[in-house]
Design a protein around this motif. Structure first.
Motif, PDB file in Angstrom:
ATOM      1  N   LYS A  45     -11.513 -14.409   4.276  1.00  0.00           N
ATOM      2  CA  LYS A  45     -10.732 -14.225   5.471  1.00  0.00           C
ATOM      3  C   LYS A  45      -9.261 -15.087   5.317  1.00  0.00           C
ATOM      4  N   ALA A  46      -9.553 -16.312   4.532  1.00  0.00           N
ATOM      5  CA  ALA A  46      -8.048 -16.806   3.919  1.00  0.00           C
ATOM      6  C   ALA A  46      -7.261 -16.090   3.064  1.00  0.00           C
ATOM      7  N   ILE A  47      -8.315 -15.264   2.304  1.00  0.00           N
ATOM      8  CA  ILE A  47      -7.187 -14.810   1.096  1.00  0.00           C
ATOM      9  C   ILE A  47      -6.744 -13.595   1.689  1.00  0.00           C
ATOM     10  N   LYS A  48      -7.432 -12.630   2.613  1.00  0.00           N
ATOM     11  CA  LYS A  48      -6.986 -11.678   3.374  1.00  0.00           C
ATOM     12  C   LYS A  48      -5.517 -12.094   4.083  1.00  0.00           C
ATOM     13  N   THR A  49      -5.597 -13.115   4.966  1.00  0.00           N
ATOM     14  CA  THR A  49      -4.445 -13.534   5.669  1.00  0.00           C
ATOM     15  C   THR A  49      -3.412 -14.051   4.968  1.00  0.00           C
ATOM     16  N   ILE A  90      -5.837 -12.977  -7.321  1.00  0.00           N
ATOM     17  CA  ILE A  90      -6.711 -13.695  -6.400  1.00  0.00           C
ATOM     18  C   ILE A  90      -7.056 -15.210  -6.642  1.00  0.00           C
ATOM     19  N   PRO A  91      -7.106 -15.803  -7.813  1.00  0.00           N
ATOM     20  CA  PRO A  91      -7.087 -17.499  -7.845  1.00  0.00           C
ATOM     21  C   PRO A  91      -5.416 -17.780  -7.088  1.00  0.00           C
ATOM     22  N   ALA A  97      -3.774 -20.079  -0.206  1.00  0.00           N
ATOM     23  CA  ALA A  97      -4.340 -20.156   1.154  1.00  0.00           C
ATOM     24  C   ALA A  97      -5.043 -21.425   1.641  1.00  0.00           C
ATOM     25  N   LEU A  98      -5.425 -22.253   0.468  1.00  0.00           N
ATOM     26  CA  LEU A  98      -6.183 -23.348   0.764  1.00  0.00           C
ATOM     27  C   LEU A  98      -5.320 -24.523   0.683  1.00  0.00           C
ATOM     28  N   GLN A  99      -3.875 -24.309   0.238  1.00  0.00           N
ATOM     29  CA  GLN A  99      -3.107 -25.273   0.054  1.00  0.00           C
ATOM     30  C   GLN A  99      -2.858 -26.221   1.003  1.00  0.00           C
ATOM     31  N   ASN A 100      -2.477 -26.083   2.086  1.00  0.00           N
ATOM     32  CA  ASN A 100      -2.230 -26.691   3.163  1.00  0.00           C
ATOM     33  C   ASN A 100      -3.479 -26.995   4.298  1.00  0.00           C
ATOM     34  N   ARG A 101      -4.584 -26.588   3.966  1.00  0.00           N
ATOM     35  CA  ARG A 101      -5.782 -27.092   4.546  1.00  0.00           C
ATOM     36  C   ARG A 101      -6.480 -28.338   3.854  1.00  0.00           C
ATOM     37  N   SER A 102      -7.101 -28.921   5.131  1.00  0.00           N
ATOM     38  CA  SER A 102      -7.932 -30.191   4.880  1.00  0.00           C
ATOM     39  C   SER A 102      -9.093 -29.590   4.300  1.00  0.00           C
TER      40      SER A 102
END
Length: 115
Positions: A45-49, A90-91, A97-102
């Motif tokens: 979902k994070a990749i799609k967003t 994709i990578p 997508a994950l950079q700003n997530r804890s």
């Protein structure tokens, strides 16, 4: 392989080799829930967003003959069709997508797909 893993002080973890071994490996490292399938779905979902939100940025990496970014990402995520034009992104998309997530990672584990 044992000498390499010992020298790096890591262990190997098997992931599904179903065309999404990269996603399974990242999901294993996310450690957001005890259920890696939930982390896998979260990552998809994070990749799609991310690819939708920043499509103009990623479109610059795809030549016009390769097709639309949204279709390439969809084919990879849902049909596991790796097209170099979209799959190679994709990578980078996952990283952004994950950079700003804890994120809590499992240290000392290297995941890889094995057939």
């Amino acid at each position: 392989m044992d000498d390499v893993t010992k020298s790096l002080n890591v262990t190997l973890a098997h992931t599904l080799a179903d065309g999404h071994c990269f996603l399974h490996a990242v999901a294993l490292q996310l450690n957001k829930t005890p259920n890696s399938m939930q982390a896998y779905k979260f990552l998809m979902k994070a990749i799609k967003t991310e690819s939708t939100k920043n499509k103009t940025h990623y479109r610059n990496f795809i030549d016009e003959n390769s097709g639309r970014l949204d279709l390439l990402v969809h084919k990879y995520l849902h049909s596991k069709i790796f097209d170099h034009a979209g799959g190679d992104l994709i990578p980078q998309i996952a990283s952004n997508a994950l950079q700003n997530r804890s994120i809590s990672t499992t240290k000392g584990t290297v995941a890889y797909g094995k057939q």
